[in-house]
Write an enzyme that holds these catalytic residues in place. Structure first.
Site, short mmCIF file in Angstrom:
data_model
loop_
_atom_site.label_atom_id
_atom_site.label_comp_id
_atom_site.label_asym_id
_atom_site.label_seq_id
_atom_site.Cartn_x
_atom_site.Cartn_y
_atom_site.Cartn_z
CB ALA A 174 -0.84 0.07 1.20
N GLY A 231 0.24 -5.07 1.02
CA GLY A 231 -0.99 -5.16 -0.12
C GLY A 231 -0.66 -5.79 -1.19
CD GLU A 272 -2.66 -7.65 2.95
OE1 GLU A 272 -2.56 -6.57 2.35
OE2 GLU A 272 -2.81 -7.85 4.19
CD GLU A 275 1.47 -5.08 5.68
OE1 GLU A 275 2.23 -5.91 6.05
OE2 GLU A 275 0.77 -5.24 4.69
N1 COA Z 1 4.58 3.05 -0.76
C1 COA Z 1 5.12 4.36 -1.65
N2 COA Z 1 6.04 4.49 -2.25
C2 COA Z 1 6.72 3.46 -2.26
C3 COA Z 1 6.50 2.19 -1.65
C4 COA Z 1 5.48 2.19 -1.03
N3 COA Z 1 4.97 1.01 -0.32
N4 COA Z 1 7.52 1.35 -1.93
C5 COA Z 1 8.36 1.67 -2.97
N5 COA Z 1 7.92 3.23 -3.11
C6 COA Z 1 8.75 4.20 -3.79
C7 COA Z 1 9.86 4.65 -3.05
O1 COA Z 1 9.43 5.61 -2.14
C8 COA Z 1 10.80 5.15 -4.11
O2 COA Z 1 10.18 6.49 -4.58
P1 COA Z 1 11.31 7.57 -4.84
O3 COA Z 1 11.91 7.10 -6.08
O4 COA Z 1 10.20 8.85 -5.22
O5 COA Z 1 11.91 7.83 -3.60
C9 COA Z 1 10.64 4.41 -5.25
O6 COA Z 1 9.27 3.66 -4.88
C10 COA Z 1 11.56 3.44 -5.28
O7 COA Z 1 11.60 2.65 -4.05
P2 COA Z 1 12.99 2.37 -3.36
O8 COA Z 1 12.86 2.16 -1.77
O9 COA Z 1 13.96 3.56 -3.64
O10 COA Z 1 13.70 0.99 -3.99
P3 COA Z 1 14.63 0.09 -3.41
O11 COA Z 1 15.24 -0.67 -4.31
O12 COA Z 1 15.82 0.59 -2.63
O13 COA Z 1 13.72 -0.78 -2.13
C11 COA Z 1 11.84 -1.90 -1.56
C12 COA Z 1 12.53 -1.38 -2.70
C13 COA Z 1 10.59 -2.70 -1.85
C14 COA Z 1 12.70 -2.79 -0.47
C15 COA Z 1 11.44 -0.57 -0.71
O14 COA Z 1 10.90 0.24 -1.56
C16 COA Z 1 10.44 -0.76 0.46
O15 COA Z 1 10.79 -1.21 1.31
N6 COA Z 1 9.11 -0.45 0.18
C17 COA Z 1 8.13 -0.26 1.10
C18 COA Z 1 7.61 -1.87 1.18
C19 COA Z 1 6.50 -1.71 2.38
O16 COA Z 1 6.80 -1.44 3.59
N7 COA Z 1 5.38 -2.22 2.11
C20 COA Z 1 4.27 -2.57 2.89
C21 COA Z 1 3.19 -1.18 2.93
S1 COA Z 1 2.16 -1.46 3.90
#
Ligand code: COA
Length: 258
Positions: free
Chosen positions: A64, A109, A112, A132
């Site tokens: 999400a 999400g 999920e 989460e």
């Molecule tokens: N919501 C909003 N934006 C998200 C996102 C999320 N769940 N997951 C990734 N993004 C965005 C990042 O903010 C980044 O945006 P930016 O380029 O404007 O800064 C872009 O997507 C790329 O992500 P980034 O974190 O730079 O890539 P990475 O390869 O370093 O890491 C992940 C990848 C998936 C490990 C990391 O993005 C992450 O942990 N995301 C969140 C996962 C999460 O907690 N999901 C559950 C939500 S309830």
């Protein structure tokens, strides 16, 4: 639709989460578009299998949208949970078979949505997780319900409490991914599986799906009773007559969906 693309290749529909700049993060609009797309597909009698995937090579969906959730109130959080559940319930219960082609991160999400699909196929770079609690919330799109049913309660609790992610091989070993394939072969693999499924009697496939889904929520006797009723219904179809006559005549069946 801004963030969800629908490609109709009857009898298969490919639904792509298409917000690659933020790893296909799921905000209210994305969920609403997923729901509207699935509702459309469900009504389309030419479609027998739905493949759900993410745009780009990095993510199915990284969860999400945290940039949206950070500003949301309890009421808005509850509403978001409703959207997540509606999308997941559609995938799980629609008459078509749903295959998640997991092409990278499937977190929160995103994970999920894959849990609600009938079948998950992972590319080698896939990672599954429900992180989460690291954000101060809980999985709210069915993650606390479906993950344990697929990989067992102990493993589901460990993943949710530690926020560890599973790579594709571990997901396969735990039965979360049915197959692991190289990323460039992922869609072809899913399309071949879809072809196999769509060559069968599709009404019977949908009855089998309904019966298996029902078994997850009731005791074995009640589930068996429903199975018998659905078997009776299958006996009423032309496809049953055609399938059996074709077998006995050693020819290919010509199914017409009922
Ligand atoms: N919501 C909003 N934006 C998200 C996102 C999320 N769940 N997951 C990734 N993004 C965005 C990042 O903010 C980044 O945006 P930016 O380029 O404007 O800064 C872009 O997507 C790329 O992500 P980034 O974190 O730079 O890539 P990475 O390869 O370093 O890491 C992940 C990848 C998936 C490990 C990391 O993005 C992450 O942990 N995301 C969140 C996962 C999460 O907690 N999901 C559950 C939500 S309830």
């Amino acid at each position: 639709m801004d963030f969800v693309k629908l490609e109709l290749r009857a009898p298969v529909a490919i639904v792509t989460l298409d917000r690659p700049d933020c790893l296909n993060a799921l905000n209210n609009q994305v969920y609403e578009e997923i729901i509207a797309t699935l509702q459309d597909v469900e009504k389309n009698s030419d479609i027998k299998v739905v493949i759900l995937t993410g745009a780009g090579k990095k993510a199915f969906a990284a969860g999400a949208d945290i940039a949206q959730m950070v500003h949301q109130s309890a009421i808005e959080g509850r509403f978001l949970g409703g959207l997540c559940h509606k999308a997941a319930n559609l995938l799980e219960n629609m008459r078509q078979v749903t295959i998640a082609a997991v092409n990278g991160f499937a977190l929160g999400g995103g994970c999920e949505l894959t849990l609600a699909c009938d079948i998950r196929v992972a590319s080698e770079n896939a990672r599954f997780g429900l992180p989460e609690v690291s954000l101060g919330i809980i999985p709210g799109g069915g993650g606390t319900q479906r993950l344990a049913r697929i990989i067992g309660v102990g493993r589901a609790k460990e993943l949710i409490f530690t926020c560890d992610t599973l790579n594709a091989e571990d997901a396969y070993r735990m039965g979360l991914a049915n197959h692991v394939v190289p990323q460039e072969e992922l869609m072809d693999f899913c399309l071949k599986m879809a072809e196999k499924i769509t060559s069968k009697a599709s009404y019977a496939v949908s009855l089998a799906k309904a019966s298996i889904n029902n078994s997850m929520n009731v005791d074995v006797i009640s589930g068996g009773n429903r199975e018998m009723d659905l078997l009776g219904l299958a006996f009423a179809t032309n496809d049953k007559k055609e399938g059996m006559e074709a077998f006995l005549a050693r020819r290919k069946p010509d199914f017409h969906d009922f």
